[in-house]
Design a protein around this motif. Structure first.
Motif, short mmCIF file in Angstrom:
data_model
loop_
_atom_site.label_atom_id
_atom_site.label_comp_id
_atom_site.label_asym_id
_atom_site.label_seq_id
_atom_site.Cartn_x
_atom_site.Cartn_y
_atom_site.Cartn_z
N VAL A 1 0.88 -1.18 0.00
CA VAL A 1 0.00 0.00 0.00
C VAL A 1 0.91 1.22 0.00
CG1 VAL A 1 -1.82 1.29 1.19
CG2 VAL A 1 -1.75 -1.21 1.35
N GLY A 2 0.64 2.18 -0.89
CA GLY A 2 1.51 3.35 -0.92
C GLY A 2 0.95 4.49 -1.73
N ASP A 3 1.68 5.60 -1.71
CA ASP A 3 1.30 6.81 -2.44
C ASP A 3 1.87 6.78 -3.85
OD1 ASP A 3 0.20 8.12 -0.06
OD2 ASP A 3 2.28 8.22 0.61
N VAL A 4 1.11 7.32 -4.79
CA VAL A 4 1.60 7.47 -6.16
C VAL A 4 2.53 8.68 -6.22
CG1 VAL A 4 1.00 7.87 -8.57
CG2 VAL A 4 -0.46 6.43 -7.15
N ARG A 5 3.79 8.42 -6.52
CA ARG A 5 4.74 9.52 -6.70
C ARG A 5 4.67 10.04 -8.13
NH1 ARG A 5 10.35 7.17 -5.23
NH2 ARG A 5 10.98 9.33 -5.57
N ILE A 6 4.68 9.12 -9.10
CA ILE A 6 4.60 9.47 -10.51
C ILE A 6 3.67 8.48 -11.19
CG2 ILE A 6 5.86 9.73 -12.68
CD1 ILE A 6 8.39 10.27 -11.04
N GLY A 7 2.72 8.97 -11.97
CA GLY A 7 1.84 8.11 -12.75
C GLY A 7 1.90 8.52 -14.22
N ASP A 8 2.44 7.66 -15.05
CA ASP A 8 2.60 7.97 -16.48
C ASP A 8 1.77 7.01 -17.33
OD1 ASP A 8 4.40 10.06 -16.13
OD2 ASP A 8 6.12 8.72 -16.08
N ASN A 9 1.15 7.54 -18.38
CA ASN A 9 0.41 6.72 -19.34
C ASN A 9 1.04 6.88 -20.72
OD1 ASN A 9 -1.87 5.85 -17.60
ND2 ASN A 9 -2.29 8.04 -17.52
N GLY A 10 1.35 5.76 -21.35
CA GLY A 10 1.91 5.79 -22.70
C GLY A 10 1.18 4.83 -23.61
N TYR A 11 1.09 5.20 -24.89
CA TYR A 11 0.41 4.32 -25.85
C TYR A 11 1.43 3.66 -26.76
CZ TYR A 11 -2.95 2.63 -29.26
OH TYR A 11 -3.71 1.82 -30.08
N ASP A 12 1.41 2.34 -26.80
CA ASP A 12 2.29 1.57 -27.66
C ASP A 12 1.56 1.30 -28.97
OD1 ASP A 12 3.83 -0.32 -28.98
OD2 ASP A 12 4.35 -1.43 -27.17
N ALA B 1 -0.72 -1.72 -29.96
CA ALA B 1 -2.06 -1.15 -29.84
C ALA B 1 -2.60 -1.30 -28.42
CB ALA B 1 -3.02 -1.78 -30.84
N GLU B 2 -1.79 -0.84 -27.43
CA GLU B 2 -2.25 -0.95 -26.05
C GLU B 2 -1.66 0.19 -25.22
OE1 GLU B 2 -0.95 -4.79 -24.87
OE2 GLU B 2 1.18 -4.27 -24.81
N TRP B 3 -2.42 0.55 -24.18
CA TRP B 3 -1.96 1.54 -23.22
C TRP B 3 -1.12 0.86 -22.14
CZ3 TRP B 3 -2.35 6.74 -23.43
CH2 TRP B 3 -3.23 7.29 -24.36
N ILE B 4 -0.04 1.52 -21.73
CA ILE B 4 0.78 1.02 -20.64
C ILE B 4 0.89 2.13 -19.59
CG2 ILE B 4 3.02 0.07 -19.93
CD1 ILE B 4 3.46 -0.77 -22.84
N SER B 5 0.37 1.85 -18.41
CA SER B 5 0.41 2.82 -17.31
C SER B 5 1.50 2.39 -16.33
CB SER B 5 -0.95 2.87 -16.59
OG SER B 5 -1.96 3.24 -17.51
N THR B 6 2.43 3.29 -16.05
CA THR B 6 3.54 3.00 -15.15
C THR B 6 3.41 3.85 -13.89
OG1 THR B 6 4.97 2.52 -17.04
CG2 THR B 6 6.04 2.92 -14.92
N LEU B 7 3.36 3.18 -12.75
CA LEU B 7 3.22 3.87 -11.47
C LEU B 7 4.49 3.69 -10.65
CD1 LEU B 7 0.27 2.61 -12.29
CD2 LEU B 7 -0.37 3.47 -10.06
N LYS B 8 5.06 4.80 -10.22
CA LYS B 8 6.17 4.77 -9.28
C LYS B 8 5.60 5.17 -7.93
CE LYS B 8 9.73 5.66 -12.73
NZ LYS B 8 10.88 6.53 -13.15
N LEU B 9 5.79 4.30 -6.93
CA LEU B 9 5.10 4.43 -5.66
C LEU B 9 6.06 4.60 -4.49
CD1 LEU B 9 2.70 1.41 -6.27
CD2 LEU B 9 2.27 3.80 -6.83
N GLY B 10 5.56 5.10 -3.40
CA GLY B 10 6.34 5.21 -2.18
C GLY B 10 5.47 4.89 -0.99
N ASP B 11 5.96 4.08 -0.07
CA ASP B 11 5.22 3.69 1.11
C ASP B 11 5.30 4.81 2.15
OD1 ASP B 11 3.99 2.47 3.21
OD2 ASP B 11 5.20 0.65 3.18
N GLY B 12 4.19 5.53 2.35
CA GLY B 12 4.19 6.63 3.30
C GLY B 12 5.03 7.81 2.87
N VAL B 13 5.26 7.94 1.57
CA VAL B 13 6.19 8.96 1.09
C VAL B 13 5.68 10.38 1.36
CG1 VAL B 13 5.30 9.05 -1.29
CG2 VAL B 13 7.68 9.61 -0.83
N ARG B 14 4.37 10.56 1.35
CA ARG B 14 3.84 11.91 1.61
C ARG B 14 4.11 12.34 3.04
NH1 ARG B 14 1.57 13.13 -2.98
NH2 ARG B 14 0.49 11.54 -4.19
N ALA B 15 3.91 11.42 3.96
CA ALA B 15 4.22 11.73 5.36
C ALA B 15 5.72 11.99 5.52
CB ALA B 15 3.77 10.59 6.27
#
Length: 234
Positions: free
Chosen positions: A37-48, A52-66
């Motif tokens: 469980v964590g906060d989204v630091r960076i959320g990127d969406n790219g189309y290949d 012919a598909e979307w690829i969503s890449t999430l970089k996360l941090g556990d408690g990073v906002r706190a």
């Protein structure tokens, strides 16, 4: 985390400030378990275009906002207990308190001249824990405070053996204290494991309890086993 072909509204959601992610994974027969469980630091969406598909890449941090944003500012009077300070710091974090209430009761030492905290919350936690000999971390948006080498929880210890989930041969290393060689790393089929907790290993190379120091989960729905890579110590 990489996710393929999210719906348009979901792709927008991962780019929204303050979004959180709960990741569950597992096997069909055993069901899924929460592994992060964590906060989204960076959320990127790219189309290949080729696939012919979307690829969503999430970089996360556990408690990073706190960790990055929480601030504190308080002065405590003479004879304040360390437990009082920890209670304030725990509440100021905005995180779930985990084992903090129990540690508050344990910390009866007093500061004769009072105690003060000001500035970044994570810096104040470092200063405080150093003063009482504890270490702290964030595990699944929950604050964890432990003595060095102390386990996070008591009770049932999960068991992993060559017949039940252990993959390959555990890696042994020089013991931290005098005695037999210690287990340093092992790999197993994916399961939820708690950093700071114990796991019981049964194999030809090693049999005994291991304190979990790091956990790395790895899997791909396109194929292959879902695995957990663990570093431990005594």
């Amino acid at each position: 985390i990489k996710i393929y072909n999210l719906a348009e509204n979901a792709r927008s959601l991962i780019q929204k400030k303050g979004s959180k992610v709960t990741l569950e994974a597992g096997y069909k027969d055993a069901g899924t378990s929460r592994i992060f469980v964590g906060d989204v630091r960076i959320g990127d969406n790219g189309y290949d275009g080729k696939a012919a598909e979307w690829i969503s890449t999430l970089k996360l941090g556990d408690g990073v906002r706190a960790y990055q944003n929480a601030r504190v500012n308080k002065s405590f009077g003479p004879k304040t207990t360390a437990g009082d300070v920890l209670q304030y710091l725990g509440e100021a974090s905005g995180l779930q308190l985990g084992n903090v209430p129990k540690k508050i009761l344990d910390l009866t030492v007093t500061y004769d001249n009072g105690y003060s905290v000001s500035g970044k919350w994570s810096d104040a936690m470092n200063q405080f824990c150093n003063s009482v000999g504890y270490k702290w971390s964030i595990q699944n948006q929950t604050l964890q405070v432990l003595l060095p080498g102390q386990a996070a929880s008591e009770g049932l210890i999960p068991e992993i053996s060559s017949e039940a989930g252990l993959v390959g041969i555990p890696e042994m290393g020089t013991p931290e204290k005098k005695g037999k060689p210690a287990l340093r790393k092992f790999k197993a089929l994916l399961r939820p494991l708690q950093i700071g907790g114990y796991v019981r290993i049964k194999s030809r190379a090693y049999e005994g309890d291991v304190l979990i120091k790091t956990v790395g989960d790895d899997g791909d729905t396109a194929g292959g086993n879902w695995l957990v890579n663990v570093e431990g110590g005594l």
